[in-house]
Structure formats: structure tokens, C-alpha cells
Design a protein around this motif. Structure first.
Motif, mmCIF file in Angstrom:
data_model
loop_
_atom_site.group_PDB
_atom_site.id
_atom_site.type_symbol
_atom_site.label_atom_id
_atom_site.label_comp_id
_atom_site.label_asym_id
_atom_site.label_seq_id
_atom_site.Cartn_x
_atom_site.Cartn_y
_atom_site.Cartn_z
ATOM 1 N N VAL A 142 43.366 41.631 53.485
ATOM 2 C CA VAL A 142 44.096 41.001 52.384
ATOM 3 C C VAL A 142 43.092 40.581 51.321
ATOM 4 O O VAL A 142 42.365 39.601 51.489
ATOM 5 N N SER A 155 46.882 44.982 51.853
ATOM 6 C CA SER A 155 47.984 44.312 51.166
ATOM 7 C C SER A 155 47.483 43.007 50.581
ATOM 8 O O SER A 155 46.827 42.219 51.272
ATOM 9 N N ILE A 200 51.367 36.627 52.368
ATOM 10 C CA ILE A 200 51.085 37.976 52.860
ATOM 11 C C ILE A 200 50.415 37.908 54.224
ATOM 12 O O ILE A 200 50.759 38.667 55.141
#
Length: 328
Positions: free
Chosen positions: A33, A63, A76
Motif C-alpha cells: 500500500v 493498492s 485500504i
């Protein structure tokens, strides 16, 4: 007979698909991330992560938020935890808020660690670091002395005066100069507040006030274009060496014009690769050694058990001769 052969081939194909599906189901997953998606730096980390996943036989998820919003980033991370991803690496936006998600990951048997940006008090298992503050400060001074000599006057144009990482790099520049180059004159840092225009004006004023100046260091990436532009406008290419902590894409044209002699940073593609490699080690329960051999890395990667830091290595130095090998 032909019908038997066809049925046999179908049976073999179905069996192969079943084996492939089972292997895919067994494949472990490492997620990364970033602080923000859609910028060259983190795109390069993504590329390195993808290559590592292919080499190591793991699935890779990339992501991140579309802007540097810590709340979005943590959401996330929480989603990945809920999905049961085996290992999650985070380039931390807000170190003070990571501890709860580290605890949530641990409760589900998920490994959570940091890469590129750390939260040392969060309980993360390891930090995959790009370079040390000491290494960055020392390297930029050593490279400058190679070009201007140990008796030169050097200017420093930084970003925000309150930026702890920039101030740490400057501190190590001073330490290196004091220990190794006692006759090198480092001018007091000037702060541009993160704008290239202000950096341009500060660098121009430095060259006017100090006609003997031989080098100017842009400490924030945003100051690099301003420093380079000031040297070009003053007609000082070849007389004043510009440098800074800048990505190749930022300074490519300046390296080629000669207004920048070099740039110091690190290779985010290699950092992305190391991040996924570290995730695979953690999933497998393989402890890090003081010195680790990583596929494709020319030099061993060191690990400090006291700090939990897995260090990519020495900073990278970009020049006109090698800058086109990098695209971030």
C-alpha cells in the motif's frame, strides 16, 4: 479409438486445470500500500514488486489512495486485512495511526510491515528501508567533493524548515564535512518552502553573495529544478555544480545540460522487489540474517535486529551517463 483419445485428452486437461487451480489457491499473497498511486516513484516500486512476485511464486496486490490521505490509506489496509491477505507492506503516511491496524492484522494471523516510510513504534515486524539518513547525507557530500575539491564553498537550499527528514540529511552533511573535509565551507541552509521558484531565487542570491561558490545542494526534490534553473540563468554551468535528492525524471534534462553534476536518491524498483521478498520471508517464517542474499541483487542486504530495519543499501547516484537507465 478416436473417441477414447479425445476423452483421455479432456480428462488430462481437466486434471491439469484442477492442479493449476489448487496451486493458485495455495499461492500466498503479498500486498503493498503506497502513500499515493499514479506517480512515477510508486509506479517503479509496483514494477519491482511485480517482478519479485513472478520470481518468488507469490501473488502481488498493489493498492493505495489517490491522494495522500492517511484515512483513505488505513481503510485500504483494513480492507486487505479483512480479505485475509498473507502479508501487507505499507509506506506510512501517518505513523501515529498505524498501531491499531498492526494489532488487527496480528489478530488475524496476518503479517504487517512497513516499506519506504516507517512507523517504528507501531509494532510492525520489519521496516524495508531505502537508505539511511546518514548514508544520504554522507554520499551527497562525498560526491560533491569529488567534483569541486575539499576546500570549496557549498550552498544548501532546502524545502520546509520543519521537515525532519530534510534536516536530518543536512545534519549528516555537516557531520561528514566536519570529520572528513574540515576546509569545506557549507553555507547556512536556506529554506524555499517547497517551491522551485523560491529555490531559484535563493540559489541566484547565493551565487551573487558568494562569487567563489562551487556547488549548490537542493535538499528537497521540489528545490532541484529551481537550483538548476538558477545555475543555467547565471551562465554558471561548469563553474557551479548543482545536485540534490531528486528522481531521475526530475533532473534528467539538468544532468544532460550540465547544470546538475549528479543526483542522489535510491532505486524504487529495487525497493519494491525487496519489499515483496521480505513479505515472502515473513510468510514462510524465514528469519532475516545480518546479511541476506536477495535474487538479482549484486550486494547482500543487511538487517539490523535491534531496529528491525532491512536496508536496501547505499544511495544511488544518478549522472548524465546512467540517468536514462531509470524511469521514475
Amino acid at each position: 479409438m478416436m473417441g477414447f483419445v479425445k476423452r483421455s485428452l479432456v480428462a488430462v486437461s481437466m486434471a491439469a486445470l484442477a492442479v493449476g487451480a489448487a496451486q493458485a489457491a495455495d499461492m500466498k499473497t503479498v500486498a503493498f500500500v503506497p502513500q499515493i498511486i499514479g506517480i512515477p516513484y510508486f509506479n517503479a516500486m509496483e514494477d519491482g514488486g511485480k517482478k519479485a512476485a513472478a520470481d518468488l511464486g507469490v501473488k502481488f496486490i498493489y493498492s493505495g489512495p489517490t491522494d495522500t490521505n492517511p484515512v483513505d490509506q488505513l481503510q485500504i489496509v483494513q480492507t486487505l486485512i479483512n480479505q485475509g491477505v498473507n502479508a501487507i507492506a505499507v509506506s506510512v503516511l501517518d505513523a501515529s495511526s498505524l498501531e491499531p491496524v498492526v494489532a488487527a492484522a496480528k489478530a488475524k494471523g496476518i503479517t504487517l510491515f512497513t516499506a519506504d516510510s516507517d512507523a517504528p513504534a507501531s509494532g510492525r515486524l520489519v521496516y524495508v528501508a531505502q537508505a539511511t539518513d546518514r548514508g544520504l547525507g554522507f554520499t551527497i557530500i562525498d560526491e560533491m567533493v569529488k567534483r569541486v575539491g575539499p576546500n570549496a564553498t557549498i550552498g544548501i537550499v532546502s524545502g520546509e524548515a520543519t521537515a525532519s527528514n530534510l534536516n536530518a540529511w543536512i545534519g549528516f552533511m555537516k557531520e561528514r564535512a566536519k570529520e572528513m573535509y574540515p576546509h569545506l565551507k557549507l553555507l547556512a541552509p536556506q529554506f524555499a518552502g517547497g517551491t522551485a521558484e523560491r529555490a531559484d531565487q535563493i540559489a541566484s542570491d547565493m551565487m551573487t553573495a558568494h562569487p567563489d561558490i562551487k556547488g549548490i545542494i537542493g535538499v528537497a526534490s521540489t528545490t532541484c529544478p529551481g537550483v538548476a534553473q538558477a545555475i543555467e540563468t547565471a551562465g554558471k554551468i561548469g563553474q557551479v555544480i548543482g545536485t540534490g535528492y531528486c528522481s531521475p525524471n526530475t533532473v534528467r534534462s539538468y544532468l544532460k545540460s550540465g547544470s546538475f553534476g549528479y543526483s542522489v536518491l535510491w532505486d524504487p524498483t529495487a525497493l519494491g522487489y525487496l519489499t515483496v521478498w521480505a513479505g515472502k520471508q515473513l510468510i514462510d517464517g524465514t528469519p532475516f540474517k545480518a546479511s541476506n542474499s536477495v535474487p538479482g541483487f549484486a550486494k547482500p542486504v543487511t538487517y539490523d535486529a535491534k531496529t528491525g530495519i532491512l536496508l536496501l543499501g547505499a544511495p544511488a547516484v544518478f549522472t548524465a551517463g546512467n540517468v536514462d537507465n531509470y524511469h521514475f
